[in-house]
Design an enzyme around this catalytic site. Structure first.
Site, PDB file in Angstrom:
ATOM      1  N   GLN A   1      34.733  37.983  48.399  1.00  0.00           N
ATOM      2  CA  GLN A   1      33.468  38.515  47.864  1.00  0.00           C
ATOM      3  C   GLN A   1      32.412  37.409  47.767  1.00  0.00           C
ATOM      4  O   GLN A   1      31.217  37.682  47.818  1.00  0.00           O
ATOM      5  CB  GLN A   1      33.691  39.135  46.475  1.00  0.00           C
ATOM      6  CG  GLN A   1      34.461  40.441  46.479  1.00  0.00           C
ATOM      7  CD  GLN A   1      35.950  40.233  46.307  1.00  0.00           C
ATOM      8  OE1 GLN A   1      36.494  39.200  46.715  1.00  0.00           O
ATOM      9  NE2 GLN A   1      36.643  41.185  45.720  1.00  0.00           N
TER      10      GLN A   1
ATOM     11  N   ARG B   1      40.765  52.028  39.746  1.00  0.00           N
ATOM     12  CA  ARG B   1      40.826  50.577  39.498  1.00  0.00           C
ATOM     13  C   ARG B   1      40.877  50.413  37.974  1.00  0.00           C
ATOM     14  O   ARG B   1      39.894  50.691  37.286  1.00  0.00           O
ATOM     15  CB  ARG B   1      39.608  49.847  40.099  1.00  0.00           C
ATOM     16  CG  ARG B   1      39.598  49.916  41.629  1.00  0.00           C
ATOM     17  CD  ARG B   1      38.687  48.852  42.222  1.00  0.00           C
ATOM     18  NE  ARG B   1      39.281  47.530  42.185  1.00  0.00           N
ATOM     19  CZ  ARG B   1      38.586  46.408  42.390  1.00  0.00           C
ATOM     20  NH1 ARG B   1      37.288  46.467  42.617  1.00  0.00           N
ATOM     21  NH2 ARG B   1      39.189  45.227  42.350  1.00  0.00           N
TER      22      ARG B   1
ATOM     23  N   ASN C   1      38.241  38.450  34.723  1.00  0.00           N
ATOM     24  CA  ASN C   1      37.338  38.394  35.881  1.00  0.00           C
ATOM     25  C   ASN C   1      38.181  38.085  37.117  1.00  0.00           C
ATOM     26  O   ASN C   1      39.410  37.920  37.007  1.00  0.00           O
ATOM     27  CB  ASN C   1      36.243  37.339  35.654  1.00  0.00           C
ATOM     28  CG  ASN C   1      35.099  37.471  36.644  1.00  0.00           C
ATOM     29  OD1 ASN C   1      34.573  38.556  36.868  1.00  0.00           O
ATOM     30  ND2 ASN C   1      34.729  36.371  37.284  1.00  0.00           N
ATOM     31  N   LYS C   2      37.538  38.010  38.251  1.00  0.00           N
ATOM     32  CA  LYS C   2      38.250  37.813  39.519  1.00  0.00           C
ATOM     33  C   LYS C   2      39.245  36.658  39.423  1.00  0.00           C
ATOM     34  O   LYS C   2      38.945  35.610  38.854  1.00  0.00           O
ATOM     35  CB  LYS C   2      37.215  37.546  40.625  1.00  0.00           C
ATOM     36  CG  LYS C   2      37.756  37.305  42.014  1.00  0.00           C
ATOM     37  CD  LYS C   2      38.651  38.393  42.520  1.00  0.00           C
ATOM     38  CE  LYS C   2      37.996  39.756  42.535  1.00  0.00           C
ATOM     39  NZ  LYS C   2      38.973  40.857  42.728  1.00  0.00           N
TER      40      LYS C   2
ATOM     41  N   ASP D   1      34.879  41.567  34.216  1.00  0.00           N
ATOM     42  CA  ASP D   1      35.325  42.953  34.418  1.00  0.00           C
ATOM     43  C   ASP D   1      35.670  43.619  33.106  1.00  0.00           C
ATOM     44  O   ASP D   1      35.599  44.848  32.981  1.00  0.00           O
ATOM     45  CB  ASP D   1      36.527  42.977  35.361  1.00  0.00           C
ATOM     46  CG  ASP D   1      36.070  42.634  36.762  1.00  0.00           C
ATOM     47  OD1 ASP D   1      36.095  41.451  37.113  1.00  0.00           O
ATOM     48  OD2 ASP D   1      35.613  43.554  37.465  1.00  0.00           O
TER      49      ASP D   1
ATOM     50  N   ARG E   1      32.179  47.938  44.453  1.00  0.00           N
ATOM     51  CA  ARG E   1      33.015  47.111  43.594  1.00  0.00           C
ATOM     52  C   ARG E   1      32.103  46.314  42.667  1.00  0.00           C
ATOM     53  O   ARG E   1      30.885  46.351  42.795  1.00  0.00           O
ATOM     54  CB  ARG E   1      33.977  46.202  44.369  1.00  0.00           C
ATOM     55  CG  ARG E   1      33.544  45.663  45.693  1.00  0.00           C
ATOM     56  CD  ARG E   1      32.427  44.663  45.681  1.00  0.00           C
ATOM     57  NE  ARG E   1      32.655  43.580  44.738  1.00  0.00           N
ATOM     58  CZ  ARG E   1      31.726  42.819  44.235  1.00  0.00           C
ATOM     59  NH1 ARG E   1      30.444  43.026  44.552  1.00  0.00           N
ATOM     60  NH2 ARG E   1      31.980  41.851  43.386  1.00  0.00           N
ATOM     61  N   GLY E   2      32.732  45.587  41.719  1.00  0.00           N
ATOM     62  CA  GLY E   2      31.942  44.890  40.709  1.00  0.00           C
ATOM     63  C   GLY E   2      31.833  45.819  39.508  1.00  0.00           C
ATOM     64  O   GLY E   2      31.525  47.018  39.662  1.00  0.00           O
ATOM     65  N   ALA E   3      32.080  45.275  38.305  1.00  0.00           N
ATOM     66  CA  ALA E   3      32.220  46.131  37.121  1.00  0.00           C
ATOM     67  C   ALA E   3      31.022  47.064  36.870  1.00  0.00           C
ATOM     68  O   ALA E   3      31.209  48.280  36.733  1.00  0.00           O
ATOM     69  CB  ALA E   3      32.523  45.251  35.906  1.00  0.00           C
TER      70      ALA E   3
HETATM   71  O1  MRU Z   1      37.439  43.111  42.875  1.00  0.00           O
HETATM   72  P1  MRU Z   1      35.965  43.107  42.591  1.00  0.00           P
HETATM   73  O2  MRU Z   1      35.145  42.645  43.744  1.00  0.00           O
HETATM   74  O3  MRU Z   1      35.499  44.427  42.023  1.00  0.00           O
HETATM   75  O4  MRU Z   1      35.800  42.028  41.443  1.00  0.00           O
HETATM   76  C1  MRU Z   1      34.533  41.825  40.890  1.00  0.00           C
HETATM   77  C2  MRU Z   1      34.479  40.721  39.917  1.00  0.00           C
HETATM   78  O5  MRU Z   1      35.472  40.137  39.556  1.00  0.00           O
HETATM   79  C3  MRU Z   1      33.136  40.428  39.321  1.00  0.00           C
HETATM   80  O6  MRU Z   1      33.047  39.077  38.993  1.00  0.00           O
HETATM   81  C4  MRU Z   1      32.953  41.241  38.048  1.00  0.00           C
HETATM   82  O7  MRU Z   1      33.143  42.612  38.315  1.00  0.00           O
HETATM   83  C5  MRU Z   1      31.634  41.047  37.423  1.00  0.00           C
HETATM   84  S1  MRU Z   1      30.385  41.854  38.343  1.00  0.00           S
HETATM   85  C6  MRU Z   1      28.894  41.670  37.595  1.00  0.00           C
END
Ligand code: MRU
Length: 336
Positions: free
Chosen positions: A194, A89, A244-245, A235, A46-48
């Site tokens: 996270q 996603r 973002n989250k 994201d 996970r994470g962009a």
């Molecule tokens: O649901 P996730 O854990 O994939 O969400 C991730 C985030 O929101 C991060 O802040 C975002 O992807 C930036 S990662 C460098």
């Protein structure tokens, strides 16, 4: 094995299973596109930026598994695989960016063998490039941090969210490398934690001072003067908003109210300047994430739940965007 990366190819596709952290550090082997889509949906990866690499390796994996020797048929097969991966996603733009970049390589190849070789090479390049880009943006971002800063971050925008190094946490790492003392407040980041599972874990691994807080305490800490900067990842960055989250927007509003800089660190692969906020699909996740932890039920059976994974922060609330091409300040749209 290559444990300083979240995802890599070594005669097969491997990744860290992030759902097992912070208790267990486990590596999984992704043997099929079904495995990959499952890993993406369940947030094993996970994470962009990490999703960008996962999308890229997904196409290379599909090419390597295919028995199809007809170049045109293989290209069509990979396009279908790409569509399956992209919808796993929808909010982080990097996932479709990674898929499309490798599909383009496949479309330009002249034989099936060339598709297999070229897609694998290009996926590897994306993964290596991710670390270089994160280090470049981190060097720019580090200049914005001062000795003694107390940084609030939300979710995990560290090395686990990327192939390596990190974006928001990469900025912190680079500032520390340059001799500054930095302390991080990591928001636990409900519902999937996270922040407490991943950000806290990776900062402790690197001996970076970190304090875990629940996100609802950020306003109170800002009011007490305990936080003087916010840095988050992204994201997707559209013309007018940063996705973002979920919970990021709250911190942005609070930062503005307390006159604290709110920084977003993200590679250009997270930018989607063709779209406005309203056009973007925000992933909604299962009700169980809010209602159950392990075997413990936290809410009554049948409760109505709304569980969006991300929110949008209007671009006006962003003090600066930190990218590998430098720092962009408002008014951001023309600058970008
Ligand atoms: O649901 P996730 O854990 O994939 O969400 C991730 C985030 O929101 C991060 O802040 C975002 O992807 C930036 S990662 C460098």
């Amino acid at each position: 094995m290559n444990e300083d990366k979240t995802i890599w190819w070594d005669d097969g596709l491997f990744m860290i299973d992030q759902t097992k952290l912070p208790v267990n550090f486990e590596i999984i082997n992704i043997k099929s596109i079904r495995d990959l889509v499952g890993a993406i949906k369940s947030l094993k990866i996970r994470g962009a930026p990490a999703l960008g690499a996962a999308g890229a390796y997904g196409i290379a994996l599909a090419a390597s598994l295919s028995k199809n020797n007809n170049v045109y048929e293989l290209q069509q097969e990979l396009e279908i695989v790409g569509d399956t991966i992209k919808v796993a996603r929808p909010t982080a733009v990097n996932l479709s960016w990674g898929v499309d970049r490798i599909l383009k390589v496949a479309m330009n190849a002249e034989t099936a063998e060339e598709i297999k070789e070229a897609t694998m090479r290009a996926a590897f390049d994306i993964a290596e490039e991710d670390i270089r880009i994160n280090k470049a943006l981190s060097r720019y971002g580090a200049k914005l941090l001062e000795n003694g800063d107390n940084i609030l971050t939300h979710c995990n925008a560290g090395r686990l969210a990327c192939v390596g190094w990190g974006t928001a946490l990469g900025v912190v790492r680079s500032a520390i490398e340059s001799g500054k003392k930095i302390h991080v407040y990591a928001c636990e980041t409900r519902p999937l934690n996270q922040g407490s599972r991943l950000t806290a874990w990776e900062l402790i691994q690197d001996d970076i001072p970190v304090t875990l807080i629940c996100e609802s305490s950020s306003g109170s800490l800002m009011r007490k003067g305990l936080i003087n900067k916010v840095i988050v990842g992204a994201d997707r960055i559209t013309k007018n908003a940063v996705f973002n989250k979920i919970g990021t927007y709250n911190h942005a509003i609070l930062a503005k109210a307390h006159m604290i800089p709110f920084y977003v660190a993200a590679p250009l692969s997270s930018f989607d300047l063709q779209h406005e906020e309203a056009a973007i699909e925000v992933e909604e996740r299962d009700a169980s994430e809010l209602c159950i932890i392990g075997d413990v039920r936290l809410a009554p059976e049948g409760i109505d739940v709304y569980n969006p994974a991300f929110d949008a922060t209007p671009i006006e609330l962003v003090t600066a965007l930190i990218t590998e091409r430098g720092i962009f300040r408002p008014p951001l749209t023309p600058a970008i």
